[in-house]
Motif scaffolding. Structure first.
Motif, PDB file in Angstrom:
ATOM      1  N   GLN A 173      -5.843 -22.553   3.729  1.00 20.43           N
ATOM      2  CA  GLN A 173      -6.254 -21.619   2.694  1.00 20.43           C
ATOM      3  C   GLN A 173      -5.155 -21.399   1.656  1.00 20.43           C
ATOM      4  OE1 GLN A 173      -8.652 -18.122   3.909  1.00 20.43           O
ATOM      5  NE2 GLN A 173      -8.315 -18.804   6.016  1.00 20.43           N
ATOM      6  N   ASN A 219      -4.807 -24.577  -0.572  1.00 19.23           N
ATOM      7  CA  ASN A 219      -5.908 -24.935  -1.467  1.00 19.23           C
ATOM      8  C   ASN A 219      -6.365 -23.817  -2.391  1.00 19.23           C
ATOM      9  OD1 ASN A 219      -6.022 -27.480  -0.203  1.00 19.23           O
ATOM     10  ND2 ASN A 219      -7.325 -26.664   1.425  1.00 19.23           N
ATOM     11  N   SER A 220      -5.848 -22.588  -2.199  1.00 17.51           N
ATOM     12  CA  SER A 220      -6.355 -21.476  -2.998  1.00 17.51           C
ATOM     13  C   SER A 220      -5.309 -20.388  -3.150  1.00 17.51           C
ATOM     14  CB  SER A 220      -7.614 -20.897  -2.335  1.00 17.51           C
ATOM     15  OG  SER A 220      -8.030 -19.717  -2.983  1.00 17.51           O
ATOM     16  N   ASP A 221      -5.363 -19.695  -4.284  1.00 18.78           N
ATOM     17  CA  ASP A 221      -4.518 -18.531  -4.518  1.00 18.78           C
ATOM     18  C   ASP A 221      -5.243 -17.243  -4.158  1.00 18.78           C
ATOM     19  OD1 ASP A 221      -2.410 -20.055  -5.438  1.00 18.78           O
ATOM     20  OD2 ASP A 221      -3.087 -19.973  -7.528  1.00 18.78           O
TER      21      ASP A 221
END
Length: 832
Positions: A493, A496-498
């Protein structure tokens, strides 16, 4: 000729530096250096310095002379011997990897000589404690640097000669490294690499990362992605109605309000001020445990210190102890209430950054604060904050606040440099400064706001003695490893994501509870706390001196026998010494009597002493619970005692942050019973039952005292169960807030009727926590409307809980319940 000339210059420099050397003031990292080094007198000692510096060598020689250690000498082409320690500069060793030197041949000869071994001790001398700061020519000239020239070194000595810090590493065995490798060249290369990293890490641990000017920090925060998004959102917020310029000005104002202005000069000043004018007058000593672990951890991890919060002295003591031990003091999250004139500026320069008590939906302030925390983590600064959010007024650990913890954890998981270690810190006092104000606040008095006037009034404590202060650094929790176990998908997580991490909120709640348990694992059973447990558990808070000494001895052996945690610390284990130390601090009165002196507490002193008892009450939770099963019975099957503990353990674990989980409860209970049997507090019958001692025996007195340690807690549990059983018979909805208030009122009334002057007995927060546990175990269900549905089993629980109360407590409680809603009736006139 270079050799003879070098020797002449060396001895000339030694003669010239000798008068100056005597004026230099130094400190060392280890309190008992000789004992910790554990040098073998049959093996030569070789000191390794990170830079070529005759000055450092001269100072090292003086330190070794003062401490009766082997003194370093220039051995030239000869091997160091047990009688003549040698010294090597790391740059000289590094040169051997480029081209052969005389040192190369010497090292290879030593490696090839199978019988030769040496103890290698890396030494770093820090002239001052400044890590470097992009500020002025003055700092560039006068503050220490590994690359300093001879002229600049002279200026450094002049500026920092009274603030030298010597970091001695633990000895490495030369032969161990050589024998592991296939040839001497490889072994020396590996050993050199180890030394190189050791010096880098030692410098990081002692000085920390390079400091940035406060203006640079503020500008960087305003340009961060987090703050920029908040500024954009504020432009679309109809409630705030900010223009872009207004939003930016407000963000800058928030950053200036928050950011620290870290200054090593201020730290040095405050360290000397506290050591000279405060600690020596207020405390009889500061007992610090676990510093060596912190010293090792600081070389490999980003450290977040998370202590319990007892007093305003906490953050001063932790920073002072770390700085005094040669470690970087942390940046400390402080409440905005401390940002008062003079004091606020000084705290800010000692590393404090200020936070508001509530962010109250302020997106810009939240973004700026979050960005600042992230910047501290990313740049490698140690941080300190108090997970409880405020000082404990009762001496118990408070339920943790998770707002700042969430920010720190998220920042720690998103940075990819070094692992983050969350360090629990137990802080205790023989007597805390603020006990009188805490007692008033528990009775309903308003909290006194921090002010300069209040600070001046507080100076009167300098004329009083508060015993010792105690700091114990507990077992750290490695954040990334803990997340791997309890939040398995976090790496994907974060990569792949902020956005938010799924499952993050329950993970933080679990992490917070685990951290609080680790704080209690490192509990310090100081003398006053032990005396408080025994005295406050005695009838009328009075006991004979002989009996008090005996009971404290049993308490100490209980702690040693079951060993609640390997990190628990007992500063004084001689019962008589505990009493002698505690009496003047706790104001224990001695009443002479022909049959033996009596020890007693006045009412006011007894109330204040509950704070000390509560600091370590969790250590005796299980033994006290077992003792309570024998309050109204003389014999009980061991299995019944174990099952009784298992039934009540969830409530104790929640309230006292106990270390064992439910699967370990039974084992811990049996270990506790075994210790109590060995101490003679219980005996086993042939049939396997447990029997309490004879009523006339001293052991019975101790068992009764031990049972009273948890009596108030068990009474609160019983009140809650009885009230729930009564309310379950009604068809009316049971509002949670109203019910918790009824519990508090019942406890308050019982405290008055039984003569207890203990406001914590009816602390609403304790009933709230107990209710949460009842919901967790399924005895109560909370609806969306905040009403309670009670399981029918609660009646059986209430009935069993009554068995743990004394006859007096049981009678009082039943009388109170029977009259709770009885209408007031005027008594008839007797004359009619």
């Amino acid at each position: 000729m270079s050799g003879p000339l070098t020797s002449i210059f060396y001895w000339l420099a030694w003669l010239l530096f000798r008068p100056l050397n005597s004026l230099i003031q130094y400190k060392i990292t280890r309190a008992d250096l000789r004992a910790e080094l554990k040098l073998d007198p049959t093996k030569p000692v070789v000191f390794i310095l990170p830079t070529r510096s005759w000055t450092d060598l001269f100072v090292l020689d003086r330190i070794c002379k003062d401490l009766a250690l082997p003194r370093p000498s220039r051995t030239g082409l000869n091997f160091p011997t047990p009688d003549h320690a040698g010294v090597v500069y790391l740059p000289a060793v590094l040169e051997t990897r480029i081209h052969p030197t005389e040192l190369t041949r010497l090292l290879e000869t030593a490696a090839a000589t199978k019988t030769y071994d040496a103890q290698l001790i890396p030494i770093t001398l820090f002239w001052g404690r400044d890590p470097g700061k992009e500020t002025s020519l003055f700092k560039l000239a006068f503050f220490d640097s590994p690359q300093a020239s001879a002229i600049r070194k002279l200026f450094i000595i002049i500026a920092n000669g009274r603030n030298v810090f010597a970091n001695f590493g633990l000895p490495l065995q030369f032969r161990e490294y050589v024998d592991k490798e296939k040839d001497a060249t490889t072994a020396i290369r590996k050993l050199t690499r180890v030394m190189h990293f050791h010096f880098l890490r030692a410098r990081t641990a002692a000085l920390g990362p390079t400091l940035l000017r406060r203006g640079v920090v503020v500008s960087t925060l305003l340009q961060s992605k987090t703050v920029q998004l908040a500024l954009q959102a504020s432009a679309n917020d109809s409630k705030k109605n900010y223009t872009p310029e207004q939003a930016l000005r407000y963000a800058r104002k928030c950053a200036l309000e928050i950011c620290a202005d870290y200054s090593t000069v201020s730290l040095t000043f405050i360290e000397r001020f506290l050591g000279t004018f405060v600690w020596n007058r207020v405390f009889k000593g500061i007992d610090v445990q676990g510093l060596e672990k912190m010293r090792q951890l600081a070389t490999t991890h980003e450290i977040v210190y998370m202590p319990c919060h007892r007093s305003h002295a906490d953050y001063l003591l932790v920073s002072y102890s770390l700085y005094h031990a040669g470690l970087v003091p942390p940046h400390i999250a402080a409440g905005i209430n401390l940002n008062i004139p003079v004091v606020g500026a000084l705290l800010r320069r000692c590393g404090a950054f200020f936070m508001r008590r509530s962010f109250s939906g302020d997106k810009i302030y939240t973004a700026v604060f979050r960005a600042y925390v992230e910047s501290l983590i990313q740049r490698g600064y140690p941080i300190e904050f108090f997970p409880e959010g405020g000082r404990s007024r009762t001496g118990r650990l408070l339920a943790p606040k998770t707002g700042l913890l969430s920010m720190v954890v998220e920042a720690g998981l998103r940075q990819r440099t070094r692992k983050v270690a969350l360090v629990p810190v137990f802080i205790g006092y023989d007597k805390a400064w603020e006990l009188n104000s805490y007692s008033k606040e528990l009775r309903g008095a308003a909290k006194q706001k921090e002010s300069v006037q209040g600070l001046l009034k507080a100076s009167k404590i300098l004329g009083k003695s508060f015993g010792k202060a105690y700091i114990n650094f507990g077992q750290h929790l490695e954040l990334q490893d803990y997340a791997d176990t309890h939040l398995p998908s976090w790496r994907e997580q974060v990569k792949n994501s902020d956005g938010p991490i799924m499952g993050f909120k329950p993970f933080i709640a679990q992490l917070a509870a685990e951290h609080m348990r680790r704080i209690n694992d490192a509990a310090v059973a100081n003398p006053v706390s032990l005396a408080a447990v025994a005295l406050l558990s005695s009838p009328q808070r009075a006991v004979s001196e002989e009996e008090l000494v005996e009971q404290i001895g049993h308490l100490i052996w209980l702690l040693k026998g079951q060993n609640y945690s390997p990190l628990q610390y007992i500063p004084e284990s001689a019962p008589r010494a505990v009493v002698d130390w505690s009496a003047p601090i706790a104001r224990i009165r001695r009443a002479p009597h022909p049959w033996g002196d009596l020890m007693a507490l006045a009412d006011r002193d007894a109330v204040l002493l509950t704070y000390n008892r509560n600091n370590i009450q969790h250590l005796f939770a299980l033994p006290s619970l077992v003792a309570n099963f024998f309050r109204t019975r003389g014999m009980l099957p061991e299995e019944a005692a174990v099952m009784g503990c298992r039934a009540l353990y969830p409530f104790l674990r929640t309230e006292f942050f106990l270390r064992w989980d439910m699967q370990e409860c039974e084992t811990a209970t049996r270990e506790c019973i075994e210790v109590m049997v060995k101490l003679g507090l219980l005996t086993r019958t042939i049939g396997g039952d447990l029997r309490r001692p004879d009523v006339a025996s001293p052991a019975f007195s101790t068992l009764a005292m031990l049972g009273r340690v948890m009596s108030e807690t068990l009474e609160r549990y019983c009140m809650t169960a009885l009230l729930l059983a009564e309310e379950s018979k009604s068809d009316l909805p049971l509002q949670r807030d109203k019910f918790e208030e009824d519990c508090r009122l019942l406890a308050e009334r019982m405290a008055i009727l039984t003569g207890r002057d203990a406001p914590e007995f009816f602390d609403k927060a304790l009933f709230r926590g107990h209710m949460n546990t009842l919901i967790e175990v399924g005895l109560v269900v909370e609806t969306d409307a905040k009403t309670l549905r009670v399981d029918a089993k609660i009646e059986r629980v209430a009935e069993r809980s009554m068995e743990l109360l004394s006859d007096e407590a049981r009678q009082t409680l039943l009388q109170l319940l029977s009259r709770r809603r009885t209408p007031v009736v005027t008594a008839p006139d007797a004359s009619v």
